[in-house]
Design a protein around this motif. Structure first.
Motif, PDB file in Angstrom:
ATOM      1  N   VAL A   1       5.193   1.535  -5.645  1.00  0.00           N
ATOM      2  CA  VAL A   1       5.154   0.721  -4.431  1.00  0.00           C
ATOM      3  C   VAL A   1       4.795   1.579  -3.221  1.00  0.00           C
ATOM      4  O   VAL A   1       4.035   1.152  -2.342  1.00  0.00           O
ATOM      5  N   GLY A   2       5.320   2.801  -3.166  1.00  0.00           N
ATOM      6  CA  GLY A   2       4.982   3.691  -2.060  1.00  0.00           C
ATOM      7  C   GLY A   2       3.490   4.016  -2.019  1.00  0.00           C
ATOM      8  O   GLY A   2       2.869   4.019  -0.941  1.00  0.00           O
ATOM      9  N   THR A   3       2.907   4.256  -3.190  1.00  0.00           N
ATOM     10  CA  THR A   3       1.468   4.520  -3.251  1.00  0.00           C
ATOM     11  C   THR A   3       0.667   3.309  -2.801  1.00  0.00           C
ATOM     12  O   THR A   3      -0.312   3.425  -2.053  1.00  0.00           O
ATOM     13  N   ALA A   4       1.075   2.128  -3.248  1.00  0.00           N
ATOM     14  CA  ALA A   4       0.371   0.901  -2.862  1.00  0.00           C
ATOM     15  C   ALA A   4       0.463   0.666  -1.357  1.00  0.00           C
ATOM     16  O   ALA A   4      -0.523   0.272  -0.714  1.00  0.00           O
ATOM     17  N   ILE A   5       1.631   0.903  -0.775  1.00  0.00           N
ATOM     18  CA  ILE A   5       1.794   0.719   0.670  1.00  0.00           C
ATOM     19  C   ILE A   5       0.895   1.683   1.434  1.00  0.00           C
ATOM     20  O   ILE A   5       0.241   1.311   2.421  1.00  0.00           O
ATOM     21  N   TYR A   6       0.851   2.927   0.981  1.00  0.00           N
ATOM     22  CA  TYR A   6      -0.005   3.905   1.673  1.00  0.00           C
ATOM     23  C   TYR A   6      -1.477   3.493   1.607  1.00  0.00           C
ATOM     24  O   TYR A   6      -2.185   3.525   2.617  1.00  0.00           O
TER      25      TYR A   6
ATOM     26  N   ILE B   1      -0.660   0.545 -13.416  1.00  0.00           N
ATOM     27  CA  ILE B   1      -0.576  -0.917 -13.421  1.00  0.00           C
ATOM     28  C   ILE B   1       0.310  -1.399 -12.276  1.00  0.00           C
ATOM     29  O   ILE B   1      -0.011  -2.382 -11.598  1.00  0.00           O
ATOM     30  N   VAL B   2       1.418  -0.700 -12.041  1.00  0.00           N
ATOM     31  CA  VAL B   2       2.318  -1.075 -10.951  1.00  0.00           C
ATOM     32  C   VAL B   2       1.625  -0.904  -9.605  1.00  0.00           C
ATOM     33  O   VAL B   2       1.759  -1.753  -8.707  1.00  0.00           O
ATOM     34  N   ILE B   3       0.872   0.172  -9.447  1.00  0.00           N
ATOM     35  CA  ILE B   3       0.166   0.404  -8.185  1.00  0.00           C
ATOM     36  C   ILE B   3      -0.843  -0.702  -7.921  1.00  0.00           C
ATOM     37  O   ILE B   3      -0.907  -1.261  -6.821  1.00  0.00           O
ATOM     38  N   VAL B   4      -1.645  -1.037  -8.931  1.00  0.00           N
ATOM     39  CA  VAL B   4      -2.674  -2.063  -8.756  1.00  0.00           C
ATOM     40  C   VAL B   4      -2.043  -3.421  -8.453  1.00  0.00           C
ATOM     41  O   VAL B   4      -2.481  -4.150  -7.542  1.00  0.00           O
ATOM     42  N   SER B   5      -1.002  -3.797  -9.204  1.00  0.00           N
ATOM     43  CA  SER B   5      -0.357  -5.106  -8.969  1.00  0.00           C
ATOM     44  C   SER B   5       0.327  -5.147  -7.601  1.00  0.00           C
ATOM     45  O   SER B   5       0.314  -6.184  -6.926  1.00  0.00           O
ATOM     46  N   SER B   6       0.904  -4.034  -7.174  1.00  0.00           N
ATOM     47  CA  SER B   6       1.537  -3.992  -5.850  1.00  0.00           C
ATOM     48  C   SER B   6       0.497  -4.087  -4.742  1.00  0.00           C
ATOM     49  O   SER B   6       0.724  -4.745  -3.716  1.00  0.00           O
ATOM     50  N   GLN B   7      -0.657  -3.445  -4.939  1.00  0.00           N
ATOM     51  CA  GLN B   7      -1.734  -3.563  -3.960  1.00  0.00           C
ATOM     52  C   GLN B   7      -2.197  -5.007  -3.810  1.00  0.00           C
ATOM     53  O   GLN B   7      -2.417  -5.491  -2.692  1.00  0.00           O
ATOM     54  N   GLU B   8      -2.349  -5.682  -4.930  1.00  0.00           N
ATOM     55  CA  GLU B   8      -2.777  -7.082  -4.868  1.00  0.00           C
ATOM     56  C   GLU B   8      -1.733  -7.945  -4.167  1.00  0.00           C
ATOM     57  O   GLU B   8      -2.073  -8.872  -3.427  1.00  0.00           O
ATOM     58  N   ALA B   9      -0.454  -7.639  -4.401  1.00  0.00           N
ATOM     59  CA  ALA B   9       0.603  -8.403  -3.728  1.00  0.00           C
ATOM     60  C   ALA B   9       0.577  -8.159  -2.216  1.00  0.00           C
ATOM     61  O   ALA B   9       0.773  -9.085  -1.421  1.00  0.00           O
ATOM     62  N   LEU B  10       0.325  -6.933  -1.812  1.00  0.00           N
ATOM     63  CA  LEU B  10       0.241  -6.617  -0.374  1.00  0.00           C
ATOM     64  C   LEU B  10      -0.991  -7.253   0.260  1.00  0.00           C
ATOM     65  O   LEU B  10      -0.949  -7.703   1.405  1.00  0.00           O
ATOM     66  N   LYS B  11      -2.103  -7.285  -0.488  1.00  0.00           N
ATOM     67  CA  LYS B  11      -3.319  -7.908   0.037  1.00  0.00           C
ATOM     68  C   LYS B  11      -3.141  -9.405   0.255  1.00  0.00           C
ATOM     69  O   LYS B  11      -3.798  -9.997   1.114  1.00  0.00           O
ATOM     70  N   SER B  12      -2.264 -10.029  -0.519  1.00  0.00           N
ATOM     71  CA  SER B  12      -2.069 -11.485  -0.413  1.00  0.00           C
ATOM     72  C   SER B  12      -1.302 -11.892   0.845  1.00  0.00           C
ATOM     73  O   SER B  12      -1.253 -13.078   1.172  1.00  0.00           O
TER      74      SER B  12
ATOM     75  N   GLY C   1       5.343 -10.725  -5.948  1.00  0.00           N
ATOM     76  CA  GLY C   1       4.252 -10.154  -6.731  1.00  0.00           C
ATOM     77  C   GLY C   1       4.545  -8.748  -7.201  1.00  0.00           C
ATOM     78  O   GLY C   1       4.214  -8.373  -8.330  1.00  0.00           O
ATOM     79  N   ILE C   2       5.186  -7.946  -6.348  1.00  0.00           N
ATOM     80  CA  ILE C   2       5.518  -6.571  -6.722  1.00  0.00           C
ATOM     81  C   ILE C   2       6.508  -6.544  -7.885  1.00  0.00           C
ATOM     82  O   ILE C   2       6.322  -5.817  -8.872  1.00  0.00           O
ATOM     83  N   MET C   3       7.571  -7.343  -7.785  1.00  0.00           N
ATOM     84  CA  MET C   3       8.588  -7.348  -8.840  1.00  0.00           C
ATOM     85  C   MET C   3       8.041  -7.923 -10.137  1.00  0.00           C
ATOM     86  O   MET C   3       8.370  -7.436 -11.223  1.00  0.00           O
TER      87      MET C   3
ATOM     88  N   LEU D   1       6.724  -6.888 -15.669  1.00  0.00           N
ATOM     89  CA  LEU D   1       5.776  -7.080 -16.765  1.00  0.00           C
ATOM     90  C   LEU D   1       5.254  -5.735 -17.274  1.00  0.00           C
ATOM     91  O   LEU D   1       5.002  -5.571 -18.481  1.00  0.00           O
ATOM     92  N   SER D   2       5.094  -4.757 -16.391  1.00  0.00           N
ATOM     93  CA  SER D   2       4.689  -3.414 -16.824  1.00  0.00           C
ATOM     94  C   SER D   2       5.793  -2.771 -17.661  1.00  0.00           C
ATOM     95  O   SER D   2       5.515  -2.117 -18.673  1.00  0.00           O
TER      96      SER D   2
END
Length: 297
Positions: free
Chosen positions: A100-105, A166-177, A208-210, A215-216
Motif C-alpha cells: 500500500v505504501g508503494t502504491a500511495i507513493y 499484485i497488491v501494489i497493482v490492485s492498490s494503485q487501481e483502488a487509489l485511481k478510482s 479495493g485495497i483490502m 485475494l492475493s
C-alpha cells in the motif's frame, strides 16, 4: 417517383438484412463464449465432485486436530493448518504496509515521467513471474544470504515477494478510482496532502485495497513450489513456536500425502486435506467480500 421508391426499398432491404446478419453473428459469438465458459465450469465441478466424494468421509474433528501418522486412520493435519494460518498472518503483516505504501507513493507523490513508467512496467511484469522463481529468490536471499534457514519468517518473506506486485497493482487501481474532485475539495478546506490521503483518499480506496490484498493472500495460501524451494517440511508433528522455527503448510502436507505409497493417503486423506484448504480459501474470499461491502456502505 416509382424508381426512387424502388431504390429506397432496396436500400431498406439491404439495411434490414445487414442487421439480421449482425444479430446472427452476435448470437453465434455469444454462444461460443458461453460454451468456452462452461468448459471451465464443468471441469471445476467434476474436480470438486471427485474431491468431495473421496475425502468427505475422512473429515472429522480428530482429523483437523490430529497429528500426522504413518497410519491413514490416525492421520491428522493440525500442525500444517496452524502453520498455514501463521504463514498468512506474517505474509499479510509484511505485504500490506509495503504494498500500500508503494502504491500511495506511485499514485500520489511520484511525478509522471520515464522513471515512474519504468517502475510500473517492472511491477506489472513481476506479477506474471512463475512462483518457483520467487522460491529460488527466497532460497538465495532469505535462507542462505540472511541465514534464516527453512523457517516460518523465511517462508512468509518469500510469499511476500510473490504477492507484493499484485497488491501494489490492485492498490494503485483502488487509489485511481477515487475522484480527483474529492482531493480538490479537501485541499480547498485547507487540508495538507498527507491529511487528504489519510482522511479522504485511503477510506475511499480501502475496499479495493483490502479486496486485492486478501485475494492475493488466497493465492499465496495455496502455493507449494516456493515453500518446497526454501526447504519447508512436508510434514510436522509440532506447530511453529517462533519466527525462526520449522513449519509446514496445508499444500505441503497434501503434497507429502500424495507421495506416500499407501493408496488411502494418495486418494482419501489427500482429498480431505484439499477440502480443508478449499474451506480456508473460501473463508478468506468471504472476508474480502464482507470488508468490501462494509466499507462501500
Amino acid at each position: 417517383m416509382d424508381i426512387k421508391t424502388t431504390i429506397q426499398d432496396l436500400k431498406n432491404f439491404k439495411l434490414i438484412k445487414g442487421e439480421e446478419m449482425d444479430s446472427l453473428g452476435g448470437r453465434i459469438f455469444a454462444t461460443i463464449c458461453l460454451l468456452a465458459t462452461m468448459v471451465g465450469i464443468l471441469a471445476l465441478i467434476v474436480l470438486l465432485a471427485d474431491v468431495l466424494k473421496s475425502g468427505w468421509t475422512w473429515l472429522s474433528i480428530d482429523f483437523i486436530t490430529g497429528l500426522p501418522s504413518i497410519l491413514p486412520e490416525e492421520a491428522g493435519i493440525y500442525p500444517a493448518l496452524i502453520g498455514s494460518i501463521y504463514l498468512m498472518i506474517l505474509t499479510a503483516f509484511f505485504t500490506l504496509p509495503i504494498g500500500v505504501g508503494t502504491a500511495i507513493y506511485l499514485e500520489e507523490y511520484a511525478k509522471d515521467g520515464k522513471l515512474k513508467r519504468i517502475i510500473e512496467t517492472n511491477i506489472s511484469n513481476l506479477a506474471g513471474v512463475p512462483s518457483i522463481v520467487y522460491g529460488l529468490l527466497g532460497l538465495a536471499l532469505f535462507v542462505r544470504a540472511l541465514q534464516m534457514g527453512s523457517s516460518l519468517i523465511a517462508g512468509a518473506l518469500t510469499l511476500t515477494l510473490l504477492i507484493l506486485p499484485i497488491v501494489i497493482v490492485s492498490s494503485q487501481e483502488a487509489l485511481k478510482s477515487v475522484p480527483n474532485s474529492l482531493r480538490r475539495a479537501s485541499y480547498g478546506l485547507g487540508a495538507t496532502k498527507w491529511e487528504t490521503i489519510r482522511n479522504v483518499v485511503l477510506p475511499k480506496a480501502l475496499p479495493g485495497i483490502m479486496t486485492g490484498t486478501i485475494l492475493s493472500l488466497s493465492r499465496a495460501v495455496g502455493e507449494t513450489a516456493p515453500l518446497i524451494m526454501i526447504g519447508a517440511a512436508t510434514s510436522m508433528f509440532t506447530t511453529p513456536d517462533g519466527l525462526f522455527s520449522q513449519f509446514s503448510a496445508l499444500p505441503l502436507q497434501i503434497y507429502g500425502w500424495i507421495q506416500e505409497p499407501v493408496e488411502a493417503f494418495q486418494n482419501e486423506i489427500a482429498a480431505a486435506g484439499i477440502i480443508l484448504l478449499l474451506a480456508l480459501l473460501l473463508t478468506m474470499n468471504s472476508i474480502a467480500v464482507l470488508i468490501r461491502n462494509r466499507y462501500e456502505r
